[in-house]
Scaffold this active site. Structure first.
Site, PDB file in Angstrom:
ATOM      1  N   LYS A 224      -1.492  -1.811   2.380  1.00 42.32           N
ATOM      2  CA  LYS A 224      -2.379  -2.773   2.578  1.00 42.32           C
ATOM      3  C   LYS A 224      -3.647  -3.146   1.606  1.00 42.32           C
ATOM      4  O   LYS A 224      -3.727  -2.068   1.118  1.00 42.32           O
ATOM      5  CB  LYS A 224      -2.746  -2.708   4.185  1.00 42.32           C
ATOM      6  CG  LYS A 224      -1.464  -3.324   4.908  1.00 42.32           C
ATOM      7  CD  LYS A 224      -2.069  -3.197   6.556  1.00 42.32           C
ATOM      8  CE  LYS A 224      -0.696  -3.601   7.298  1.00 42.32           C
ATOM      9  NZ  LYS A 224      -0.984  -3.366   8.583  1.00 42.32           N
ATOM     10  N   ARG A 258       3.159   3.599  10.579  1.00 39.86           N
ATOM     11  CA  ARG A 258       4.281   2.545  10.450  1.00 39.86           C
ATOM     12  C   ARG A 258       3.970   2.410   8.661  1.00 39.86           C
ATOM     13  O   ARG A 258       3.159   1.864   8.069  1.00 39.86           O
ATOM     14  CB  ARG A 258       3.698   1.266  10.904  1.00 39.86           C
ATOM     15  CG  ARG A 258       4.755   0.192  10.546  1.00 39.86           C
ATOM     16  CD  ARG A 258       4.378  -1.408  11.230  1.00 39.86           C
ATOM     17  NE  ARG A 258       5.438  -2.191  11.038  1.00 39.86           N
ATOM     18  CZ  ARG A 258       5.568  -2.858   9.719  1.00 39.86           C
ATOM     19  NH1 ARG A 258       4.425  -2.881   9.008  1.00 39.86           N
ATOM     20  NH2 ARG A 258       6.283  -3.975   9.405  1.00 39.86           N
TER      21      ARG A 258
HETATM   22  N1  HH2 Z   1       1.659  -4.463   9.991  1.00 38.04           N
HETATM   23  C1  HH2 Z   1       2.628  -5.518   9.153  1.00 38.04           C
HETATM   24  C2  HH2 Z   1       3.717  -5.893  10.029  1.00 38.04           C
HETATM   25  N2  HH2 Z   1       3.672  -5.309  11.256  1.00 38.04           N
HETATM   26  N3  HH2 Z   1       3.199  -3.940  12.963  1.00 38.04           N
HETATM   27  C3  HH2 Z   1       2.333  -3.077  13.789  1.00 38.04           C
HETATM   28  N4  HH2 Z   1       2.445  -2.557  14.800  1.00 38.04           N
HETATM   29  N5  HH2 Z   1       1.357  -2.740  12.939  1.00 38.04           N
HETATM   30  C4  HH2 Z   1       0.834  -3.099  11.586  1.00 38.04           C
HETATM   31  O1  HH2 Z   1       0.009  -2.570  10.945  1.00 38.04           O
HETATM   32  C5  HH2 Z   1       1.854  -4.179  10.979  1.00 38.04           C
HETATM   33  C6  HH2 Z   1       2.972  -4.350  11.832  1.00 38.04           C
HETATM   34  C7  HH2 Z   1       2.469  -5.943   7.935  1.00 38.04           C
HETATM   35  O2  HH2 Z   1       3.349  -5.140   7.003  1.00 38.04           O
HETATM   36  P1  HH2 Z   1       4.461  -5.469   6.522  1.00 38.04           P
HETATM   37  O3  HH2 Z   1       5.713  -5.730   7.501  1.00 38.04           O
HETATM   38  O4  HH2 Z   1       4.914  -4.441   5.227  1.00 38.04           O
HETATM   39  O5  HH2 Z   1       4.186  -6.849   5.512  1.00 38.04           O
HETATM   40  P2  HH2 Z   1       4.759  -8.284   6.085  1.00 38.04           P
HETATM   41  O6  HH2 Z   1       4.192  -8.825   7.038  1.00 38.04           O
HETATM   42  O7  HH2 Z   1       4.293  -9.119   4.885  1.00 38.04           O
HETATM   43  O8  HH2 Z   1       6.121  -8.446   6.176  1.00 38.04           O
END
Ligand code: HH2
Length: 281
Positions: A224, A258
């Site tokens: 992030k 995660r």
């Molecule tokens: N961060 C993201 C998405 N879902 N869920 C939880 N519980 N905690 C988090 O920190 C979290 C989450 C964002 O990360 P990512 O899925 O890799 O990216 P994107 O939202 O661009 O798909």
């Protein structure tokens, strides 16, 4: 329809602290390349890899919630997910979590076999808590300030740890009031969701206060912006920083990391757990 399908007997049987939640994003626009597979064959291969690399659960999402992202309507989210949910329903070797803010999407994923709903809005959809209660699945309640499209526009808190802890406590109470078993709930401070770097750092230092609510804490720092701010590195070069921050979260009491980089995080946690003489839960 409620009450007609079988309930999940133990939706958190996969949970051992600390453990890894591997990310699969079935999206065209998630912020990191790792774990992003818009096509069904790539998504199915990613689930296999996440399992083989030692994750405890695979979190499948079809809406990017990165800062600035526009909301994806439920029908489009489901259209993106359908081939992957069919593959999950046909049988996979790892428990599945569905990363969604929509109860209709969560229902389709639970029907396909998902055991956990990872809801970054902590149950904002009025249908979410009744669904989870009815089906006996687990839910991760995450703190987010505002909406992804605008959440990074000058977020302010008087005491970020206290406000996030109070929010999660209130959502936990609301979930339990709606009939969700308390021991089916996970909590997440929502790193990067309406927070500055200082807010994120305070929350990572404040994980003991969140863990004191008595439920396992999920933390997502993987690749992030805060890792970029600390290390000065681009998204593709943030693995080492993510491992360092993840281990700090575990030291503070986080139960689930995660992550995009499953194999490396599993190894880091194996070292952590071994040095600490076994499970740190
Ligand atoms: N961060 C993201 C998405 N879902 N869920 C939880 N519980 N905690 C988090 O920190 C979290 C989450 C964002 O990360 P990512 O899925 O890799 O990216 P994107 O939202 O661009 O798909």
């Amino acid at each position: 329809m409620t009450g007609t399908l079988s309930r999940i007997s133990d939706p958190l049987s996969w949970l051992c602290a600390p453990c890894v939640m591997g990310i699969l994003n079935v999206t065209p626009d998630s912020f990191a390349d790792v774990g992003r597979h818009a096509g069904a064959p790539g998504a199915a291969a990613r689930i296999l890899a996440v399992a083989a690399e030692g994750a405890a659960i695979c979190d499948v999402g079809a809406e990017s919630t990165r800062p600035g992202a526009q909301a994806v309507p439920a029908d489009e989210e489901l259209r993106r997910l359908e081939p992957t949910l069919a593959a999950i329903a046909a049988g996979v070797d790892i428990p599945i979590s569905i990363d969604t803010r929509h109860a209709s999407t969560a229902r389709a994923a639970i029907d396909a076999g998902a055991v956990l709903v990872n809801d970054v809005s902590a149950g904002a959809d009025p249908g979410m808590f009744p669904l989870v209660a009815d089906r006996g699945s687990a839910i991760c309640l995450m703190h987010m300030r505002g909406e992804p499209a605008t959440m990074q526009d000058d977020p302010r808190y008087d005491d970020v740890v206290d406000e996030v802890r109070a929010f999660l406590e209130a959502r936990l109470e609301a979930a339990v009031s709606a009939g969700i078993a308390e021991d089916h709930v996970l909590l997440d401070p929502g790193i990067g969701f309406g927070k500055t770097l200082e807010h994120n750092l305070a929350l990572l230092r404040g994980i003991p206060a969140i863990a004191a609510l008595g439920r396992p804490v999920v933390v997502g720092v993987s690749r992030k912006g805060m890792i970029g701010a600390i290390t000065g590195r681009e998204i593709e070069d943030r693995l080492a920083g993510s491992l360092g921050a993840g281990l700090c979260a575990v030291a503070g009491g986080a139960a689930v990391l995660r992550v995009h980089d499953v194999c490396e995080t599993v190894d880091a946690l194996a070292a952590w757990t071994t040095i600490n003489g076994g499970d740190t839960a």
